[in-house]
Design an enzyme around this catalytic site. Structure first.
Site, PDB file in Angstrom:
ATOM      1  CG  HIS A  35      -5.085  16.489  48.057  1.00 17.23           C
ATOM      2  ND1 HIS A  35      -5.401  17.336  47.022  1.00 17.23           N
ATOM      3  CD2 HIS A  35      -5.575  15.280  47.687  1.00 17.23           C
ATOM      4  CE1 HIS A  35      -6.043  16.678  46.078  1.00 17.23           C
ATOM      5  NE2 HIS A  35      -6.167  15.413  46.456  1.00 17.23           N
ATOM      6  CD  GLU A  36      -4.735  11.931  49.281  1.00 22.89           C
ATOM      7  OE1 GLU A  36      -5.898  11.473  49.299  1.00 22.89           O
ATOM      8  OE2 GLU A  36      -4.142  12.220  48.219  1.00 22.89           O
TER       9      GLU A  36
ATOM     10  CG  HIS B 233     -16.333  14.617  50.051  1.00 27.34           C
ATOM     11  ND1 HIS B 233     -16.011  14.585  48.724  1.00 27.34           N
ATOM     12  CD2 HIS B 233     -17.660  14.892  50.094  1.00 27.34           C
ATOM     13  CE1 HIS B 233     -17.082  14.847  47.990  1.00 27.34           C
ATOM     14  NE2 HIS B 233     -18.104  15.038  48.801  1.00 27.34           N
TER      15      HIS B 233
ATOM     16  CG  HIS C 228      -9.830  13.148  48.788  1.00 32.47           C
ATOM     17  ND1 HIS C 228     -10.762  13.557  47.865  1.00 32.47           N
ATOM     18  CD2 HIS C 228      -8.624  13.204  48.154  1.00 32.47           C
ATOM     19  CE1 HIS C 228     -10.139  13.861  46.722  1.00 32.47           C
ATOM     20  NE2 HIS C 228      -8.849  13.656  46.873  1.00 32.47           N
TER      21      HIS C 228
HETATM   22 ZN   LIG Z   1      -7.264  13.989  45.465  1.00 32.48          ZN
END
Ligand SMILES: [Zn+2]
Length: 673
Positions: A464-465, A471, A468
């Protein structure tokens, strides 16, 4: 003495020189950077030349460059490696920075220049990105009240400051109620509880000087108590106390505060020219309008409710099998659901862990990014803020793309949770600036010489991290204010939640989920149980979530209710909330909504993002290849590289060719008919 925060950084990839920076350097650096920013902004506002995009909007983008550089370092270490000096600095900086922010949006000369550009925007020959930055900049000023004058401006200021007081009071009341309540447990009350719950109850008893084990309203104690205690009477008392937080009467009751908060938010929205507070809040989101949010929630509601009702029947049968007559109650759900989970999906966490080694999971997250986007990761030595921190040089076709910083282990100086931050953001206005992106987690640190092992939840958090981080790292825009994750809140979790799907790809797990000692891949049965456990009890979880999200939305979408508790009851009555399920957060303790306005009319956004990530990954499933090169390229060109330079809905359409539908989410949550 020169301040190392303010001089050029002659380090590998211009990383902050952590070995040279002392805590005593932060306050003077922030002071110098603030005064530099004030000077820059005054020069823009008072520029005798007519406003142009460059001398106003672009100049504003650069006005706080030093401040951003200093704060990037400070908030990086304050979150991940704090100490009393850094905590004191955080308390000092927060009012300074909020005063500075208000000063900028209240600068009438500055706003007049932006407004002038805005009215002439069609004649300025702006690029698409420039037009977007101008629009966002002006909108930010307007939403803070820059267009208001006289009594309206005064009233807005009063409303905002009263709302801040109410938010703090709400939080403090909630903490007081959570602190004050406890339920003593006699030795016979402990029967049937797992050791970790008994240990926690004893520890809570000692900490509170209660002379024996107790249950408190700490989530980590009350939820396991509801889940594991075979004593229905104790569960009922615990549940009653848990759901009464903020509504016990007296000085800590939050119900009147909630009513006043909703009324003032409604007034704030009206002063700014919006029909309702939800219209005001959702203007900047991908969802855009209350109607779009309501549509989404109601599409998921019916299948979730059907699934929860089917589960309720199974749990009621277990209740009756225990010789208890009558309906399943809210204090029974978690207990019987846990019994059912153990029978149907038991997963031996201890046997699972050796298959999920931190280093192999990091490799897995990198390997997916290599296959999807052609990124390469090379570890290197450079200055770090803590010895556990690791650095990677990220390249593509030999070109430096970013520095990726991994800070994985829990320690006392780190706040809880996991997060991604850019210590430096990508942009091209001040030269070709490559980002420094940090992932911070709280995984248990192993004994020396042992491999670090993760739970499946931990491994998902890591992916998940890292989503990010991608991105930020793949961002390719000119202006920093729209770089990387500077997007709508209901869009920002798309890259992160989407990336979690690659962890579930069988080829990834079979290559990287291998036993720490034997190197054997995870047995199929264990893998199936692990993946199935993630969707267990989703009817219940979805129903309790949507009940809260809809109450939040309806509170803000119409005229503010005089009696929020009565309005809450009406909304839940219209929905037909199943008898044995409560709201995840009811109004008197709904801190997301009332502790501040960050998530007010925004609690829906968790599900909004999940709809998109499920729908976006379905594109790869439809293509028959989780690493489909054309789709991966399109994902980068639309969602991952554009930051906030294009409206979120348009970006999604460019990627998927249409807006997201809920089908993939229902399938992923096991709710599809
Ligand atoms: Zn998040």
């Amino acid at each position: 003495m020169t301040n190392p925060l303010l001089t050029p950084w002659d380090t590998p990839h211009a990383l902050p020189p952590f070995d040279a920076i002392k805590d005593a350097d932060f306050a003077p650096a922030v002071e110098a950077a603030l005064s530099e920013a004030r000077g820059n902004i005054a020069a823009i506002a008072d520029n005798p030349d007519a406003p142009t995009f460059d001398n106003t909007v672009a100049a504003l983008e650069l006005a706080e460059a030093t401040l951003g550089r200093v704060l990037g370092v400070f908030y990086g270490v304050a979150g991940a490696d704090s100490n009393p000096a850094r905590e004191a600095l955080q308390r000092d900086f927060s009012p300074l920075l909020s005063a500075f922010g208000s000063e900028v949006t209240a600068n009438a000369a500055l706003f007049a220049r932006i407004e002038d550009l805005w009215t002439r925007r069609d004649d300025l020959d702006l690029s698409e990105e420039q037009a977007r930055v101008l629009m966002l900049s002006r909108r930010g000023f307007v939403r803070q009240g820059a267009q208001l004058t006289g009594t309206a401006a005064d009233r807005l200021r009063d409303v905002k400051s009263r709302l801040a007081v109410l938010g703090t009071q709400f939080t403090q009341n909630l903490l007081a109620d959570e602190r004050d309540w406890f339920m003593p447990l006699a030795e016979e009350d402990l029967v049937g509880l797992p050791d970790f719950v008994i240990d926690a109850a004893r520890a809570a008893g000692e900490a509170g000087d209660h002379g024996g084990p107790v249950v408190t309203l700490s989530r980590s104690l009350i939820v396991p108590c509801l889940q594991f205690s075979p004593r229905r009477d104790l569960r009922q008392r615990a549940y009653a106390a848990w759901t009464a937080r903020g509504m016990n009467g007296g000085a800590t009751d939050n119900r009147a505060l909630a009513a006043e908060t909703l009324a003032l938010r409604g007034e704030r929205a009206k002063l700014l020219g919006y029909d309702s507070f939800a219209d005001y809040k959702l203007e900047t989101e991908m969802a855009g309008t209350p109607g779009a949010v309501r549509d989404l929630l109601m599409q998921v509601w019916a299948p979730a409710k059907a699934s929860a009702e089917a589960d309720a029947e199974k749990l009621t049968a277990l209740l009756h099998a225990d010789g208890i007559a009558g309906p399943l109650e809210p204090w029974d759900w978690r207990y019987y659901s846990e019994k059912r989970r153990q029978a149907e999906h038991d997963l031996d966490e201890a046997a699972l862990k050796p298959y999920l080694q931190l280093d192999r999971m990091i490799e897995a997250s990198f390997a997916c990014a290599t296959r999807l986007f052609g990124l390469q990761f090379e570890p290197f030595d450079g200055p770090v803020y803590h010895p556990d921190v690791r650095l990677w040089n990220v390249t593509r076709d030999g070109k430096h793309i970013a520095v990726f910083v991994g800070d994985y282990f829990a320690r006392a100086s780190k706040r809880s949770g996991a997060w991604c931050m850019a210590m430096r953001s990508q942009q091209k206005l001040a030269g070709d600036v490559q980002p420094i992106v940090v992932n911070v987690c709280n995984f248990a640190k192993p004994a020396a010489g042992k491999p670090a092992l993760l739970s499946y939840d931990d491994a998902r958090t890591l992916f998940h991290e890292f989503g990010h981080a991608l991105h930020q790292m793949l961002s390719d825009v000119t202006y920093e204010s729209i770089s990387g994750t500077s997007v709508a809140r209901d869009f920002v979790e798309l890259p992160s939640q989407l990336y979690e799907h690659w962890l579930e790809v069988p080829a990834v797990l079979s290559e990287f989920a291998v036993h720490a000692e034997t190197g054997a891949p995870m047995p199929q049965d264990m893998l199936d149980r692990m993946l199935n456990a993630a969707t267990y009890d989703m009817g219940f979880q979805t129903v309790e979530y949507i009940a809260s999200a809809l109450v939040d939305l309806e509170f803000h979408a119409g005229p503010p209710p005089a009696d929020p508790m009565q309005r809450q009851a009406e909304i839940l009555g219209d929905l037909g909330l199943p008898h044995a399920i409560g709201m995840r957060h009811a109004t008197p303790h709904f801190a997301h909504v009332f502790a501040g306005d960050g998530y007010s009319s925004g609690y829906y956004s968790y599900m909004w993002s999940e709809v998109m990530d499920a729908d976006a990954f379905a594109a790869f499933e439809e293509a028959g290849d989780p690493f489909d090169p054309a789709l991966a390229q399109r994902l980068e060109q639309t969602v991952l590289s554009s930051g906030g330079s294009v409206d979120a809905a348009a970006l999604y359409q460019q990627f998927r060719g249409r807006m997201p539908g809920v089908e993939a989410l229902l399938k992923g949550r096991g709710l599809a008919a």
